[in-house]
Scaffold this motif. Structure first.
Motif, PDB file in Angstrom:
ATOM      1  N   ILE A  43       0.833  -1.058  -0.023  1.00 63.61           N
ATOM      2  CA  ILE A  43       0.095  -0.036   0.068  1.00 63.61           C
ATOM      3  C   ILE A  43       0.677   1.125   0.019  1.00 63.61           C
ATOM      4  CG2 ILE A  43      -1.996  -1.061   0.930  1.00 63.61           C
ATOM      5  CD1 ILE A  43      -1.053   0.144   3.789  1.00 63.61           C
ATOM      6  N   ASP A  44       2.297   1.032  -0.519  1.00 62.89           N
ATOM      7  CA  ASP A  44       2.972   2.247  -0.429  1.00 62.89           C
ATOM      8  C   ASP A  44       2.413   3.521  -1.404  1.00 62.89           C
ATOM      9  OD1 ASP A  44       4.843   0.785   1.058  1.00 62.89           O
ATOM     10  OD2 ASP A  44       6.186   0.258  -0.333  1.00 62.89           O
ATOM     11  N   ILE A  45       2.066   3.172  -2.397  1.00 61.69           N
ATOM     12  CA  ILE A  45       1.394   4.081  -3.090  1.00 61.69           C
ATOM     13  C   ILE A  45       0.250   5.032  -2.527  1.00 61.69           C
ATOM     14  CG2 ILE A  45      -0.362   2.768  -4.273  1.00 61.69           C
ATOM     15  CD1 ILE A  45       0.098   4.180  -6.849  1.00 61.69           C
ATOM     16  N   LEU A  46      -0.485   4.355  -1.569  1.00 62.17           N
ATOM     17  CA  LEU A  46      -1.439   5.163  -0.802  1.00 62.17           C
ATOM     18  C   LEU A  46      -0.753   6.123   0.291  1.00 62.17           C
ATOM     19  CD1 LEU A  46      -4.154   2.185  -0.411  1.00 62.17           C
ATOM     20  CD2 LEU A  46      -3.821   3.988  -2.048  1.00 62.17           C
ATOM     21  N   GLN A  47       0.123   5.397   0.766  1.00 69.03           N
ATOM     22  CA  GLN A  47       0.921   6.179   1.762  1.00 69.03           C
ATOM     23  C   GLN A  47       1.646   7.446   1.280  1.00 69.03           C
ATOM     24  OE1 GLN A  47       3.125   2.800   3.221  1.00 69.03           O
ATOM     25  NE2 GLN A  47       2.098   2.795   4.931  1.00 69.03           N
ATOM     26  N   PHE A  48       2.228   7.289  -0.104  1.00 70.08           N
ATOM     27  CA  PHE A  48       2.818   8.411  -0.620  1.00 70.08           C
ATOM     28  C   PHE A  48       1.960   9.473  -1.066  1.00 70.08           C
ATOM     29  CE2 PHE A  48       4.827  10.323  -4.190  1.00 70.08           C
ATOM     30  CZ  PHE A  48       6.140  10.660  -3.876  1.00 70.08           C
ATOM     31  N   ILE A  49       0.820   8.877  -1.626  1.00 68.58           N
ATOM     32  CA  ILE A  49      -0.191  10.153  -1.956  1.00 68.58           C
ATOM     33  C   ILE A  49      -0.680  10.955  -0.572  1.00 68.58           C
ATOM     34  CG2 ILE A  49      -2.628  10.446  -2.620  1.00 68.58           C
ATOM     35  CD1 ILE A  49      -2.304   7.990  -4.419  1.00 68.58           C
ATOM     36  N   TYR A  50      -0.766  10.013   0.290  1.00 66.92           N
ATOM     37  CA  TYR A  50      -1.063  10.773   1.871  1.00 66.92           C
ATOM     38  C   TYR A  50       0.021  11.915   2.238  1.00 66.92           C
ATOM     39  CZ  TYR A  50      -3.339  11.230   6.330  1.00 66.92           C
ATOM     40  OH  TYR A  50      -3.785  11.687   7.639  1.00 66.92           O
ATOM     41  N   LYS A  51       1.339  11.473   2.119  1.00 67.66           N
ATOM     42  CA  LYS A  51       2.355  12.123   2.393  1.00 67.66           C
ATOM     43  C   LYS A  51       2.574  13.657   1.540  1.00 67.66           C
ATOM     44  CE  LYS A  51       5.479   8.559   4.016  1.00 67.66           C
ATOM     45  NZ  LYS A  51       6.622   7.784   3.832  1.00 67.66           N
ATOM     46  N   VAL A  52       2.319  13.231   0.314  1.00 68.72           N
ATOM     47  CA  VAL A  52       2.378  14.515  -0.662  1.00 68.72           C
ATOM     48  C   VAL A  52       1.282  15.093  -0.511  1.00 68.72           C
ATOM     49  CG1 VAL A  52       2.459  15.021  -3.035  1.00 68.72           C
ATOM     50  CG2 VAL A  52       3.694  12.870  -2.360  1.00 68.72           C
ATOM     51  N   ALA A  53       0.119  14.889  -0.289  1.00 65.35           N
ATOM     52  CA  ALA A  53      -1.098  15.786   0.126  1.00 65.35           C
ATOM     53  C   ALA A  53      -0.726  16.728   1.372  1.00 65.35           C
ATOM     54  CB  ALA A  53      -2.117  14.828   0.246  1.00 65.35           C
ATOM     55  N   LYS A  54      -0.211  15.843   2.488  1.00 66.62           N
ATOM     56  CA  LYS A  54       0.147  16.804   3.622  1.00 66.62           C
ATOM     57  C   LYS A  54       1.084  17.950   3.337  1.00 66.62           C
ATOM     58  CE  LYS A  54      -0.274  14.134   7.506  1.00 66.62           C
ATOM     59  NZ  LYS A  54       0.505  12.781   8.209  1.00 66.62           N
ATOM     60  N   ARG A  55       2.007  17.806   2.119  1.00 62.43           N
ATOM     61  CA  ARG A  55       2.896  18.618   2.198  1.00 62.43           C
ATOM     62  C   ARG A  55       2.375  19.863   1.003  1.00 62.43           C
ATOM     63  NH1 ARG A  55       7.381  14.322   2.985  1.00 62.43           N
ATOM     64  NH2 ARG A  55       6.759  13.550   0.698  1.00 62.43           N
ATOM     65  N   ILE A 128      -8.002   5.658   4.795  1.00 64.16           N
ATOM     66  CA  ILE A 128      -7.860   5.195   6.151  1.00 64.16           C
ATOM     67  C   ILE A 128      -8.812   4.296   6.820  1.00 64.16           C
ATOM     68  CG2 ILE A 128      -7.941   6.273   8.537  1.00 64.16           C
ATOM     69  CD1 ILE A 128      -6.335   8.835   7.003  1.00 64.16           C
ATOM     70  N   LYS A 129     -10.012   4.346   6.334  1.00 71.23           N
ATOM     71  CA  LYS A 129     -11.201   3.399   6.713  1.00 71.23           C
ATOM     72  C   LYS A 129     -10.888   1.748   6.435  1.00 71.23           C
ATOM     73  CE  LYS A 129     -15.082   4.327   5.116  1.00 71.23           C
ATOM     74  NZ  LYS A 129     -16.500   4.851   4.497  1.00 71.23           N
ATOM     75  N   ARG A 130     -10.176   1.744   5.129  1.00 75.62           N
ATOM     76  CA  ARG A 130      -9.612   0.678   4.805  1.00 75.62           C
ATOM     77  C   ARG A 130      -8.456   0.085   5.409  1.00 75.62           C
ATOM     78  NH1 ARG A 130     -12.612  -1.574   0.355  1.00 75.62           N
ATOM     79  NH2 ARG A 130     -13.982   0.033  -0.589  1.00 75.62           N
ATOM     80  N   PHE A 131      -7.437   1.114   5.497  1.00 75.60           N
ATOM     81  CA  PHE A 131      -6.012   0.527   6.064  1.00 75.60           C
ATOM     82  C   PHE A 131      -5.693   1.776   6.989  1.00 75.60           C
ATOM     83  CE2 PHE A 131      -6.237  -0.442   1.504  1.00 75.60           C
ATOM     84  CZ  PHE A 131      -5.786  -1.578   1.704  1.00 75.60           C
ATOM     85  N   PRO A 132      -6.215   1.188   8.359  1.00 75.47           N
ATOM     86  CA  PRO A 132      -6.170   2.554   9.671  1.00 75.47           C
ATOM     87  C   PRO A 132      -4.531   2.676   9.793  1.00 75.47           C
ATOM     88  CG  PRO A 132      -7.685   0.537  10.028  1.00 75.47           C
ATOM     89  CD  PRO A 132      -7.030   0.108   8.695  1.00 75.47           C
ATOM     90  N   GLU A 133      -3.598   1.784   9.274  1.00 75.71           N
ATOM     91  CA  GLU A 133      -2.260   1.851   9.736  1.00 75.71           C
ATOM     92  C   GLU A 133      -1.830   3.275   8.855  1.00 75.71           C
ATOM     93  OE1 GLU A 133      -2.617  -1.412   6.471  1.00 75.71           O
ATOM     94  OE2 GLU A 133      -3.595  -0.722   8.203  1.00 75.71           O
ATOM     95  N   ILE A 134      -2.481   3.480   7.863  1.00 74.44           N
ATOM     96  CA  ILE A 134      -2.041   4.843   6.986  1.00 74.44           C
ATOM     97  C   ILE A 134      -2.156   5.920   7.744  1.00 74.44           C
ATOM     98  CG2 ILE A 134      -2.539   6.059   4.954  1.00 74.44           C
ATOM     99  CD1 ILE A 134      -2.841   3.387   3.508  1.00 74.44           C
ATOM    100  N   ALA A 135      -3.053   6.210   8.826  1.00 77.34           N
ATOM    101  CA  ALA A 135      -3.408   7.258   9.402  1.00 77.34           C
ATOM    102  C   ALA A 135      -2.126   8.125  10.091  1.00 77.34           C
ATOM    103  CB  ALA A 135      -4.686   7.140  10.499  1.00 77.34           C
ATOM    104  N   GLY A 136      -1.175   7.293  10.499  1.00 79.00           N
ATOM    105  CA  GLY A 136      -0.255   7.668  11.171  1.00 79.00           C
ATOM    106  C   GLY A 136       1.018   7.997  10.599  1.00 79.00           C
ATOM    107  N   VAL A 137       0.809   8.180   9.095  1.00 78.93           N
ATOM    108  CA  VAL A 137       1.751   8.544   8.124  1.00 78.93           C
ATOM    109  C   VAL A 137       2.378   9.909   8.642  1.00 78.93           C
ATOM    110  CG1 VAL A 137       2.267   9.211   5.601  1.00 78.93           C
ATOM    111  CG2 VAL A 137       1.122   6.935   6.341  1.00 78.93           C
ATOM    112  N   LYS A 138       3.637  10.113   8.504  1.00 78.79           N
ATOM    113  CA  LYS A 138       4.202  11.124   8.549  1.00 78.79           C
ATOM    114  C   LYS A 138       4.903  11.912   7.447  1.00 78.79           C
ATOM    115  CE  LYS A 138       4.959  10.669  13.230  1.00 78.79           C
ATOM    116  NZ  LYS A 138       3.775  10.414  13.791  1.00 78.79           N
ATOM    117  N   GLU A 139       5.010  13.401   7.436  1.00 81.19           N
ATOM    118  CA  GLU A 139       5.188  14.158   6.071  1.00 81.19           C
ATOM    119  C   GLU A 139       6.654  13.712   5.814  1.00 81.19           C
ATOM    120  OE1 GLU A 139       4.416  18.218   5.871  1.00 81.19           O
ATOM    121  OE2 GLU A 139       3.109  17.979   7.237  1.00 81.19           O
TER     122      GLU A 139
END
Length: 139
Positions: A43-55, A128-139
């Motif tokens: 699920i690295d692609i989803l984590q990366f999208i979240y990181k980029v969105a936060k930045r 995040i509903k499907r993969f709760p572990e993504i909620a803790g992604v840091k920038e």
């Protein structure tokens, strides 16, 4: 600042995620109308999208879609006067075994989908509903 990273699933399908100051694009060098990207192995692609969105966007906050304009399922490209889409499909009844389907607008080049802030917030909310572990992604 432009950030990008290429992700490949277990079947060799590749999606390039490109973030810039205004939006996040999902792109591919494939010449197909649809990319089916298997998330079973990573699920690295989803984590990366979240990181980029936060930045990319200040006060980025995942939230439920409350209107058609905030829903990420369909994406209308004004320049091309055409729609694309983004959605999840369950794979073999396994909750975490999903495929990400990306449909590009007719006539689009390499860019299949463009997130604005609101659509990305609702997308990450569903992720995040499907993969709760993504909620803790840091920038």
């Amino acid at each position: 600042m432009v950030e990008s990273n290429a992700f490949t699933d277990k079947y060799g399908k590749q999606i390039l995620v490109v973030g810039n100051r205004a939006n996040i694009e999902l792109a591919s060098t494939e010449n197909t109308e649809r990319i089916i990207f298997d998330l079973e192995m990573s699920i690295d692609i989803l984590q990366f999208i979240y990181k980029v969105a936060k930045r990319t966007w200040k006060n980025f906050t995942p939230k439920e879609a409350l209107s058609d304009s905030s829903d990420y399922y369909t994406y209308y490209d004004k320049r091309l006067d055409s729609e694309g889409g983004l959605y999840f499909v369950s794979n073999n009844q396994k909750e975490k075994s999903l495929k990400l389907i990306v449909e590009r607008p007719y006539g689009a080049g390499k860019a299949y989908y463009k997130f604005n802030k609101v659509r990305c917030e609702t997308f990450i909310y569903d992720v995040i509903k499907r993969f709760p572990e993504i909620a803790g992604v840091k920038e």
